[in-house]
Design a protein around this motif. Structure first.
Motif: not given
Length: 455
Positions: A169-177, A194-205, A358-365
């Motif tokens: 419900t987005r009342s609690w979430h992590g930092t998207a990195k 890093r390249n694989y995970i960067g597809g989710i959060y962006g390489l800079s994160s 069944s969860l997803k990373p926060s950028p895709y919730m």
């Protein structure tokens, strides 16, 4: 007995809950079904009273073969498991290993047999998996009865389900990195991680630490975990009770124990554990269990192996996550992409998911429902006054907005048109404009200050 299902287009999930603990967690289980339905799943709750792993698998197979089929299952409580055994060679000669194996529940039509009983093999343990070895469903576990160092079974489950509801419900979430922390023996895998995970959060994160003397237990505990990365990817030696890092050119080795995670309680939510046996949920106070069910709003999901081995060659895992699929579906896709390899049994038959997959990373919730949000534009001679209601009063988790404009049409994405404003004010004056020229404005909100969605 099962409770009545409710239909939804995303597919069907089964929550298998140990009957002995159902009553004290029932309210939160029902809330989870509501949350899953909001994510377009059909949900069936099955209260497992007693029986064998074979009987439970046959129940899941029956669901899979129905018209509604089955996407995945979440096993809640101390539910049956099977033990698989094999001989393998890691370069030092043939050795025997047995381990708990949840692939058994994810396979709906393969053949599992106990064909070898002579030493070192034993009766009652599977040693052969043949036929169709594709995974048809994903399965994750929520077992807490043996995590006594952090609480009792039902309290931990209730606390976990509160965390999960807060995340959904987005009342609690992590930092998207994310953090990639690969010790000496696997430092060459860090770039691809890093390249694989960067597809989710962006390489800079995505932070990466992989230098030979840079990955240490002290650095990991003191300088990395407190930074609250949402996803932490670890490659290190370990066992069910901890993992560690070489130091001083491999002259010493220092451990990170579950007690360290209990003390630090990082805001990290997801852990990829390339740690031998780090996900052995049959062990008391296992590393993966402590990480997923930690208190003080820490942890949601761990994945790794119950035996020697761990996840690698995981492009398809992260690519599926990037396509907005859940962790369970991504796990299934990954395993099926590499299951035919000759090394699959010794490397990957022990892979499991601990928590709710069944969860997803926060950028895709799914973004929270936004209500009563207003955005106005008042045109003057050569400027436009832009005003909007504070998003946190309308359901968003931050007041951060992104505004872009076009001169021929409304921007449809966060890269269309030109940037007008990004920040936390409630107003902006767009100046230096051409009189009588149409301007089209679009606004996006954010729950973490980095990722944006339409209100």
């Amino acid at each position: 007995p099962p409770l009545a299902p409710t239909e939804a287009p995303e597919g069907r999930l089964c929550l298998v809950v140990q009957e002995a603990i159902f009553s004290p967690i029932s309210n939160r289980v029902m809330r989870l079904t509501t949350d899953l339905q909001a994510d377009d799943y059909e949900v069936l709750v099955y209260r497992f009273e007693a029986g064998t792993a074979t009987e439970l698998r046959n129940y899941l197979i029956g669901l899979y073969n129905e018209a509604s089929s089955l996407k995945g299952a979440i096993l809640v409580g101390n539910l049956p498991y099977i033990v698989y055994e094999m001989q393998q060679d890691w370069g030092g000669g043939v050795e025997y290993e047995d381990f708990v194996c949840d692939m058994y529940y994810m396979d709906m039509n393969g053949t599992w047999q106990d064909t070898r009983t002579s030493s070192p093999f034993g009766a009652g343990k599977y040693d052969t998996w043949t036929g169709d070895t594709n995974l048809e469903i994903w399965v994750s576990r929520m077992r807490t009865d043996n995590l006594t160092s952090i609480g009792n079974a039902t309290n931990l489950l209730n606390y976990y389900l509160d965390k999960e509801h807060g995340y959904r419900t987005r009342s609690w979430h992590g930092t998207a990195k994310a953090l990639v922390y690969d010790d000496d023996d696997w430092s060459n895998m860090a770039d691809s991680d890093r390249n694989y995970i960067g597809g989710i959060y962006g390489l800079s994160s995505v932070a990466m630490v992989n230098s030979a003397n840079g990955t240490t237990a002290a650095d990991y505990k003191g300088n990395r975990l407190p930074l609250n990365y949402e996803l932490v990817s670890i490659r290190s030696h370990g066992y069910p009770g901890g993992h560690g890092y070489y130091e001083n050119n491999k002259q010493s080795f220092q451990y990170v124990f579950p007690t360290d995670y209990r003390t630090i309680r990082p805001d990290s939510l997801f852990y990829s554990l390339f740690v031998c046996s780090g996900c052995d949920y049959s062990s008391s106070d296992s590393l993966a269990g402590i990480l997923a069910f930690n208190t003080n709003w820490s942890g949601l999901l761990s994945w790794g192996s119950t035996k020697t081995g761990g996840m690698w060659n995981e492009y398809n895992f992260y690519a599926t996550l990037t396509n907005r699929q859940c962790f369970g579906e991504s796990f299934k896709t990954w395993f099926n992409s590499c299951r035919n390899s000759s090394i699959a049994p010794q490397w990957w038959y022990g892979m499991v998911l601990i928590g709710d997959a069944s969860l997803k990373p926060s950028p895709y919730m799914t973004p929270p429902a936004i209500t009563n949000f207003t955005f106005t534009a008042v045109g003057l001679t050569n400027n436009v006054m832009l005003r909007w209601k504070n998003p946190t009063l309308c359901g968003a988790q931050t007041s951060t907005v992104l505004i872009r404009y076009g001169t021929t049409d409304y921007p449809m994405t966060t890269t269309d048109g030109m940037l007008v404003y990004q920040g936390t004010n409630g107003w902006c004056d767009h100046t230096g404009l051409t009189p009588n020229q149409p301007y089209y404005y679009a606004i996006w909100l954010s729950n973490d200050g980095q990722n944006f969605f339409e209100p």
